[in-house]
Scaffold this motif. Sequence first.
Motif, short mmCIF file in Angstrom:
data_model
loop_
_atom_site.label_atom_id
_atom_site.label_comp_id
_atom_site.label_asym_id
_atom_site.label_seq_id
_atom_site.Cartn_x
_atom_site.Cartn_y
_atom_site.Cartn_z
N GLY A 50 0.83 -1.19 0.00
CA GLY A 50 0.00 0.00 0.00
C GLY A 50 0.86 1.24 0.00
N GLY A 51 0.37 2.29 -0.62
CA GLY A 51 1.06 3.56 -0.58
C GLY A 51 1.96 3.86 -1.76
N LEU A 52 2.10 2.93 -2.71
CA LEU A 52 2.87 3.26 -3.92
C LEU A 52 2.01 4.18 -4.74
CD1 LEU A 52 4.53 0.02 -5.33
CD2 LEU A 52 5.66 2.13 -4.75
N GLY A 53 2.29 5.44 -4.73
CA GLY A 53 1.45 6.41 -5.42
C GLY A 53 1.94 6.67 -6.82
N VAL A 54 1.00 6.79 -7.73
CA VAL A 54 1.33 7.18 -9.09
C VAL A 54 0.53 8.45 -9.33
CG1 VAL A 54 1.37 6.45 -11.49
CG2 VAL A 54 1.63 4.76 -9.70
N GLY A 55 1.20 9.59 -9.34
CA GLY A 55 0.50 10.86 -9.35
C GLY A 55 -0.06 11.24 -10.71
N GLY A 56 -0.97 12.18 -10.72
CA GLY A 56 -1.54 12.68 -11.97
C GLY A 56 -2.99 12.27 -12.12
N ILE A 57 -3.44 12.22 -13.33
CA ILE A 57 -4.82 11.87 -13.64
C ILE A 57 -4.81 10.69 -14.59
CG2 ILE A 57 -6.96 12.68 -14.73
CD1 ILE A 57 -6.12 15.52 -13.90
N GLY A 58 -5.55 9.66 -14.27
CA GLY A 58 -5.61 8.50 -15.14
C GLY A 58 -5.46 7.22 -14.35
N ALA A 59 -5.08 6.17 -15.03
CA ALA A 59 -4.89 4.87 -14.38
C ALA A 59 -3.60 4.28 -14.89
CB ALA A 59 -6.07 3.96 -14.71
N ALA A 60 -2.96 3.48 -14.06
CA ALA A 60 -1.69 2.90 -14.46
C ALA A 60 -1.47 1.59 -13.74
CB ALA A 60 -0.53 3.84 -14.17
N LYS A 61 -0.62 0.76 -14.33
CA LYS A 61 -0.16 -0.46 -13.69
C LYS A 61 1.34 -0.30 -13.49
CE LYS A 61 0.55 -5.36 -14.46
NZ LYS A 61 0.43 -6.46 -15.43
N LEU A 62 1.78 -0.54 -12.28
CA LEU A 62 3.20 -0.46 -11.94
C LEU A 62 3.68 -1.87 -11.64
CD1 LEU A 62 5.75 1.23 -11.07
CD2 LEU A 62 4.83 1.10 -8.76
N THR A 63 4.73 -2.30 -12.32
CA THR A 63 5.36 -3.58 -12.05
C THR A 63 6.78 -3.30 -11.58
OG1 THR A 63 4.07 -4.60 -13.81
CG2 THR A 63 5.96 -5.83 -13.02
N ALA A 64 7.17 -3.93 -10.49
CA ALA A 64 8.52 -3.70 -9.97
C ALA A 64 9.13 -5.03 -9.56
CB ALA A 64 8.46 -2.75 -8.78
N THR A 65 10.38 -5.22 -9.90
CA THR A 65 11.13 -6.38 -9.45
C THR A 65 12.42 -5.88 -8.84
OG1 THR A 65 12.15 -6.63 -11.63
CG2 THR A 65 10.20 -7.96 -11.19
N GLY A 66 12.91 -6.58 -7.84
CA GLY A 66 14.13 -6.09 -7.24
C GLY A 66 14.75 -7.05 -6.25
N ARG A 67 15.78 -6.53 -5.62
CA ARG A 67 16.56 -7.28 -4.66
C ARG A 67 16.32 -6.73 -3.25
NH1 ARG A 67 17.98 -6.04 -9.06
NH2 ARG A 67 18.93 -4.08 -8.53
N VAL A 68 16.38 -7.64 -2.28
CA VAL A 68 16.17 -7.29 -0.87
C VAL A 68 17.50 -7.47 -0.15
CG1 VAL A 68 14.89 -7.86 1.22
CG2 VAL A 68 13.79 -8.12 -1.03
N TYR A 69 17.88 -6.48 0.65
CA TYR A 69 19.14 -6.51 1.39
C TYR A 69 18.88 -6.36 2.88
CZ TYR A 69 21.06 -5.55 -3.24
OH TYR A 69 21.37 -5.61 -4.58
N GLY A 70 19.71 -6.99 3.68
CA GLY A 70 19.64 -6.83 5.13
C GLY A 70 18.50 -7.58 5.80
N LEU A 71 17.88 -8.53 5.11
CA LEU A 71 16.77 -9.28 5.67
C LEU A 71 17.30 -10.55 6.34
CD1 LEU A 71 13.69 -9.54 6.01
CD2 LEU A 71 13.63 -10.72 3.81
N ARG A 72 17.14 -10.63 7.65
CA ARG A 72 17.60 -11.80 8.39
C ARG A 72 16.42 -12.67 8.81
NH1 ARG A 72 20.43 -7.51 9.49
NH2 ARG A 72 22.68 -7.49 9.31
N ASN A 73 15.31 -12.07 9.20
CA ASN A 73 14.10 -12.78 9.60
C ASN A 73 12.97 -12.34 8.69
OD1 ASN A 73 15.29 -13.97 12.01
ND2 ASN A 73 15.27 -11.88 12.82
N ARG A 74 12.18 -13.29 8.22
CA ARG A 74 11.09 -12.98 7.30
C ARG A 74 10.18 -11.86 7.84
NH1 ARG A 74 5.64 -14.53 6.59
NH2 ARG A 74 5.74 -15.64 8.55
N GLN A 75 9.90 -11.88 9.14
CA GLN A 75 8.99 -10.90 9.74
C GLN A 75 9.49 -9.46 9.57
OE1 GLN A 75 10.37 -13.57 11.05
NE2 GLN A 75 9.01 -14.67 12.45
N ASP A 76 10.81 -9.29 9.46
CA ASP A 76 11.37 -7.94 9.34
C ASP A 76 11.05 -7.28 8.00
OD1 ASP A 76 12.42 -8.17 11.87
OD2 ASP A 76 14.46 -8.63 11.19
N PHE A 77 10.57 -8.08 7.03
CA PHE A 77 10.24 -7.52 5.72
C PHE A 77 8.98 -6.66 5.79
CE2 PHE A 77 8.52 -7.76 1.37
CZ PHE A 77 9.60 -7.26 0.68
N ALA A 78 8.02 -7.06 6.62
CA ALA A 78 6.76 -6.31 6.74
C ALA A 78 7.01 -4.99 7.47
CB ALA A 78 5.73 -7.15 7.49
N GLY A 79 6.27 -3.95 7.08
CA GLY A 79 6.39 -2.68 7.77
C GLY A 79 6.35 -1.51 6.82
#
Length: 131
Positions: A50-79
């Motif tokens: 939630g909260g990934l904003g796409v500003g302006g007027i209209g509709a859009a689809k955002l696709t993002a792929t990436g790498r995660v760093y510094g994650l030791r416990n799965r629970q730490d990813f949420a937030g």
Amino acid sequence: PPAAIAQQRTLGPPSGTVRIEAFSVAFLGQGQVGGGTLAFRGRNYPISVGGLGVGGIGAAKLTATGRVYGLRNRQDFAGAYVQLREGWAAGRAGQGRMVLKNDKGVTISLDTRRQGMQATISADGVVIAFK
């Protein structure tokens, strides 16, 4: 971009990967629904975003792929995550990179791609939860 490469070197090896798909409808305001998958230690976990904003007027689809760093416990990813301003690098039209970090030291480097009628992408605050 050299700054992004230098930044990734200081983060060490990735702890996992993430894929996010967000759909946004905006008319001088923002509304969005999104989800994705965290791949961590050989397992896939469904997430909501939630909260990934796409500003302006209209509709859009955002696709993002990436790498995660510094994650030791799965629970730490949420937030709640904030965007690191120095991590953004504009690419070709509709593509870019953003770097997000939470208060538990987890950093996500995302390569983004958007489709639709939107002027800008903003992610001042992003909340990620497990489904």
